[in-house]
Enzyme design. Structure first.
Site, mmCIF file in Angstrom:
data_model
loop_
_atom_site.group_PDB
_atom_site.id
_atom_site.type_symbol
_atom_site.label_atom_id
_atom_site.label_comp_id
_atom_site.label_asym_id
_atom_site.label_seq_id
_atom_site.Cartn_x
_atom_site.Cartn_y
_atom_site.Cartn_z
ATOM 1 N N CYS A 34 0.829 -1.196 0.000
ATOM 2 C CA CYS A 34 0.000 0.000 0.000
ATOM 3 C C CYS A 34 0.866 1.250 0.000
ATOM 4 O O CYS A 34 2.061 1.200 0.293
ATOM 5 C CB CYS A 34 -0.881 0.052 1.250
ATOM 6 S SG CYS A 34 -1.931 -1.385 1.515
ATOM 7 N N ASP A 455 19.097 37.915 -13.188
ATOM 8 C CA ASP A 455 17.776 38.214 -13.757
ATOM 9 C C ASP A 455 17.245 39.521 -13.172
ATOM 10 O O ASP A 455 17.258 39.722 -11.948
ATOM 11 C CB ASP A 455 16.817 37.067 -13.445
ATOM 12 C CG ASP A 455 15.437 37.305 -14.017
ATOM 13 O OD1 ASP A 455 15.243 37.024 -15.206
ATOM 14 O OD2 ASP A 455 14.565 37.781 -13.265
#
Length: 505
Positions: A34, A455
């Site tokens: 599971c 940037d």
């Protein structure tokens, strides 16, 4: 993590979905495995054992739980956060390379022998490349069985199986149901692979099936903030290749056996995905490509926890947690677009790219929208006439040199790339400065620690927040954000009122 038994038991008992995909719980008494968040009553601790992959569970003789569908849990974040041989191998296996090229092809791409790759994967994942690929084939088969009306023989070969017998045996072993029983369960209303049915839908527009179209739910770890993710993709979209239509980001895909068109729509607990493929054998690669583009296997809790430790970033994280890094479907395509976008506006970059697409892209038919072409491959651009480009002369040289290196294979950008080696190769090309190299590392190669200190938007945001705004000083400060600096860039960009930060309407 799967070796820390006490921690795994706590996660299972609390049904903590954050750990889905990190490890799998195998129950010794039922022989079922599971995901940690399985809704059933947790077994006794002495009856649990833990594995790092679904393939390892299957190889040990456990079958998938029918309640929690562990085979559909999000992928491990490790494969997107690392660039070593195991992580690169896992990304290639997820892309179906073993099915198309075999283990020798996988090893050759990584520069190792097949024996070395086998040994490394066994040591870390408890399963070799064939077992890992087999587990993925089983999941692909389940998707096709439950979401299409394809005959079982076509499903088998489309999923990558070499024979009908191998297909039947694998499906029975992994899911404890025959292929026909899986299809019957889906037709009776059970959730299909990734949680959505395709051709057997009953009125839900998201589940509406058209022949040739496969509808899926792409799971992710919460939280996920879709604003910058879809905003960035749509704001920079190349006309004819990408569009926003009816609440979905749509684009064309160039795939090994043909082409495809995908539509991706954000939902509160999943991404709705509709795929139209010319050949169903491309399903595995199409799904992994979409997941990678949307950064769906990220661990937002780990990322945000570290960035929140910086008092300047904490308010941004608290305001809109779960930002992902918008990536790309093709690294070579993004590299070309990054060059076209050097020192020009977003609109100008889209115009330049659209001209290349119209002149050199492969036309496609899109009956549901306005997509017209595949983005041209490097080989199609190799004979490009520089004089036909409406670019400065130096930019033409940069583009043609890049295209030539991509076309002849001397520069390889993709899921198998070594991030630092790719940076070195890009830097050696004319016209490639730090911004372009790091943008490609962040969005095309998927390096979560790529950083853009030069940037303009990052520097302006840093200044407003009281962070250092010079590249050297900001890089020094950002050392505390590692290895998640690419996510810090998303939070810094989000301080601007720009289309890349807004979910399209």
């Amino acid at each position: 993590m799967y070796t820390d038994t006490e921690r795994c038991v706590r996660a299972v008992r609390s049904k903590d979905a954050r750990f889905d995909g990190w490890f799998f719980t195998a129950v010794l008494t039922t022989r079922i495995y599971c995901r940690p968040s399985c809704p059933v009553v947790p077994p006794k601790a002495e009856n649990m054992t833990f594995y790092p992959s679904a393939a390892a569970c299957q190889q040990a003789g456990f079958r998938a739980c029918k309640r929690c569908r562990p085979d559909t849990s999000p992928g491990s974040p490790e494969w997107n956060a690392r660039a070593d041989a195991v992580a690169r191998a896992m990304r290639l296996i997820q892309d179906g390379v073993v099915d198309r090229e075999g283990v020798p092809g996988l090893a050759g791409r990584l520069g190792y022998s097949a024996r070395q790759i086998e040994r490394q994967l066994l040591a870390e994942l408890g399963a070799g490349p064939l077992a890992l690929a087999r587990a993925q084939r089983a999941q692909t088969a389940r998707v096709l069985i439950e979401t299409t009306a394809l005959p079982m023989a076509e499903v088998a070969f489309a999923a990558g199986f070499a024979s009908i017998r191998a297909f039947n045996d694998t499906v029975r072993e992994v899911f404890a149901l025959s292929p026909s029983e899986l299809r019957t369960r889906a037709s009776r209303g059970a959730r299909g692979a990734h949680g959505v049915r395709g051709t057997r839908s009953t009125g839900d527009p998201e589940q509406a099936g058209t022949r040739g179209v496969i509808s899926l739910r792409l799971p992710f770890r919460a939280p996920l903030n879709p604003d910058n993710l879809f905003g960035h993709l749509v704001a920079t979209a190349v006309p004819g290749v990408e569009e926003w239509r009816d609440g979905a980001y749509r684009r064309t895909l160039s795939l090994p056996y043909g082409h495809g068109i995908v539509a991706l729509s954000p939902r509160p607990d999943h991404i709705a995905c509709r795929l139209s493929l010319t050949d169903p054998r491309d399903l595995t690669l199409a799904i992994s490509t979409c997941r990678r583009m949307l950064d769906l296997d990220a661990d937002p809790v780990a990322v945000d926890e570290q960035l929140r430790a910086d008092p300047q970033l904490a308010p941004l994280v608290d305001k809109a947690p779960g930002r992902r890094v918008p990536r790309t479907v093709d690294a070579a395509e993004f590299a070309v677009r990054a060059v076209l976008g050097q020192q020009v506006s977003t609109a100008a970059a889209r115009t330049h790219a659209a001209r290349l697409v119209t002149a050199h892209g492969v036309p496609v038919d899109d009956p549901e929208g306005g997509l017209t072409h595949l983005f041209p491959a490097p080989e199609a651009l190799a004979g490009l006439d520089p004089e036909a480009l409406a670019l400065p002369r130096t930019r033409r040289t940069t583009l043609t040199t890049l295209v030539a290196a991509l076309a002849d294979g001397s520069l390889r950008l993709g899921t198998d790339s070594d991030w630092e080696r790719a940076r070195e190769q890009l830097t050696a090309l004319p016209g490639f400065g730090p911004w372009t190299v790091e943008a490609i590392a962040m969005r095309a190669l998927g390096d979560p620690d790529a950083f853009l200190p030069t940037d303009l938007g990052v520097r302006r945001a840093a200044g407003r927040l009281g962070l250092p705004s010079t590249p050297a000083a900001l890089t020094k400060r950002a050392a505390a954000w590692r290895p998640w600096r690419a996510y810090a860039v998303q939070y810094l960009w989000a301080t601007h009122d720009h289309a890349i930060n807004r979910l399209p309407v």
